[in-house]
Design an enzyme around this catalytic site. Structure first.
Site, short mmCIF file in Angstrom:
data_model
loop_
_atom_site.label_atom_id
_atom_site.label_comp_id
_atom_site.label_asym_id
_atom_site.label_seq_id
_atom_site.Cartn_x
_atom_site.Cartn_y
_atom_site.Cartn_z
N GLY A 8 0.82 -1.31 -0.01
CA GLY A 8 0.04 0.00 -0.02
C GLY A 8 0.74 1.15 0.06
O GLY A 8 0.58 2.31 0.48
N GLY A 11 -0.42 5.16 -0.73
CA GLY A 11 -1.25 6.04 0.03
C GLY A 11 -0.69 7.23 0.75
O GLY A 11 0.27 7.71 0.63
N GLN A 12 -1.58 7.59 1.65
CA GLN A 12 -1.26 8.81 2.27
C GLN A 12 -0.08 8.71 3.13
O GLN A 12 1.12 9.22 3.09
CB GLN A 12 -2.38 9.40 3.17
CG GLN A 12 -2.27 10.70 4.04
CD GLN A 12 -3.14 10.95 5.02
OE1 GLN A 12 -4.10 10.18 5.15
NE2 GLN A 12 -3.09 12.29 5.49
N TYR A 141 -14.45 -1.01 9.49
CA TYR A 141 -13.08 -0.68 9.61
C TYR A 141 -12.51 -0.96 11.04
O TYR A 141 -11.59 -1.90 11.19
CB TYR A 141 -12.88 0.67 9.37
CG TYR A 141 -11.56 1.31 9.31
CD1 TYR A 141 -10.55 0.92 8.73
CD2 TYR A 141 -11.19 2.31 10.55
CE1 TYR A 141 -9.10 1.48 8.79
CE2 TYR A 141 -9.87 2.92 10.41
CZ TYR A 141 -8.99 2.51 9.64
OH TYR A 141 -7.64 3.06 9.75
N LYS A 145 -9.66 -3.72 12.34
CA LYS A 145 -8.75 -3.37 13.13
C LYS A 145 -8.37 -3.97 14.38
O LYS A 145 -7.35 -4.46 14.93
CB LYS A 145 -8.62 -1.54 13.48
CG LYS A 145 -8.32 -0.91 12.16
CD LYS A 145 -7.03 -0.96 11.45
CE LYS A 145 -6.80 -0.33 10.09
NZ LYS A 145 -5.31 -0.72 9.49
#
Ligand code: NAD
Ligand code: AKB
Length: 313
Positions: A8, A11-12, A141, A145
């Site tokens: 990933g 991404g940010q 989400y 997590k």
């Protein structure tokens, strides 16, 4: 000497983390991967390959070919996008973590997995939110997590995998845009302040959430993986925070630099409900005690730096 694979990476967080890891450990030793083909620094300054992190065989091959001993596993679907398609959030977040942990078990890799303030829910004490407390999140989400934290603990306890993680608050940065979270307003507000002088916020004016500026987040990612394992009691995952922001409070900070900046509110009920189920202020004393966590940017320093960078773009 580390050989690192990042999932990933586009991404940010990854777009900030990969350059920092390459600076620290050498560009050829940091393999950036993502589901999509990337452009810019992440692919130009070091190795990159397309990798679906939910594909366990492909993850295993990538780790083997790169001879990675450490994986930063960033691929995930975030809270707001996750509520639009909960099954995709479960599939991507859980299958990718399971794939990474299995490969780490086989190949003796260390694994960093970011958790989130999203692990907390409406029954959690809000201010301060302790390190060890009720975790019954209201979003898919958050469920992934919590399950992820437990799975990482399990792989450490059962198989000796060196798993580590932090519960990030909302992260604020320039560069790659945020990827569909409830805290995205705290990034968008800066872009709109500079571009249009006004911002319409999807959360209410007094909605308070923990936040952190990306340079501090990248420090946390590096420091937790370099920390002395004998000091770590809470491996997966540590509360970390740097500031608490409301839309109204951040508007006041921005107006110190842009006095004409204005904000309006069009509340999105889904994201408002998510934000209200999350803490107002998490207690990060365990991170401070166990690996000397200490952020550098408060709201005022972060605002000045964000506006400086965005104004010169
Ligand atoms: P992002 O959405 O900006 O980036 C995620 C990246 O993962 C994207 O580049 C996407 O293309 C990639 N991706 C999606 N599915 C993939 C797959 N199957 N295989 C490979 N890559 C895939 O997310 P981010 O903000 O960089 O967050 C990274 C991690 O940090 C996530 O686990 C997130 O939950 C966690 N986190 C982020 C924040 C935050 O504010 N940014 C806060 C807390 C936790
Ligand atoms: C989100 O809002 O989903 C993320 C997070 C806090 O995990 N930024």
């Amino acid at each position: 000497m580390k050989r690192i694979l990042v999932t990933g990476a586009g991404g940010q967080i990854g777009s900030w983390l990969v350059p920092r890891l390459r600076e620290l450990y050498g560009a050829p030793d940091v393999m950036a991967t993502d589901l999509k083909v990337l452009s810019g620094e992440v692919i130009e300054a070091g190795p990159f390959q397309v990798l679906d992190a939910t594909d366990a065989v492909a993850v295993g091959e990538a780790v083997a070919v790169h001879k990675a001993d450490t994986v930063y596993h960033l691929a995930a679907i975030l809270s707001a996008t996750g509520e639009r398609d909960p099954r995709a959030a479960w599939k991507v977040n859980m299958s990718s973590l399971e794939a990474v942990l299995e490969v780490a078990r086989e190949r003796r890799c260390a694994v960093f997995t970011p958790s989130s303030i999203g692990v907390f829910g409406p029954d959690t004490p809000k201010n301060p939110t302790p390190q060890d407390t009720v975790m019954r999140p209201a979003t898919m989400y958050g469920i992934t997590k919590v399950a992820g934290e437990l799975l990482c603990d399990y792989y450490h306890r059962r198989f000796g995998v060196d798993t580590r993680g932090v519960r990030f608050p909302g992260l604020i940065s320039y560069g790659a845009p945020p990827g569909g979270g409830t805290t995205d307003w705290a990034v968008d507000i800066f872009y709109q302040a500079v571009k249009r002088g006004t911002y319409t916020c999807f959360l209410g004016p007094d909605t308070q959430l923990d936040m952190m500026y990306m340079p501090d987040a990248v420090d946390a990612l590096v420091e937790i993986m370099e920390a002395d394992p004998d000091r770590l009691v809470h491996r997966n995952a540590f509360n970390v925070t740097a500031m608490q922001l409301t839309p109204e409070g951040l508007t006041a900070e921005i107006r110190k630099h842009l006095p004409d900046f204005s904000i309006a509110y069009e509340i999105d009920p889904v994201r408002q409900a998510i934000a209200e189920s999350w803490p107002d202020r998490i207690d990060d004393s365990a991170a401070r005690e166990e690996w000397d966590w200490s952020p550098s940017f408060d709201a005022s320093a972060m605002t000045a730096d964000m506006l400086h960078h965005l104004s010169s773009e």
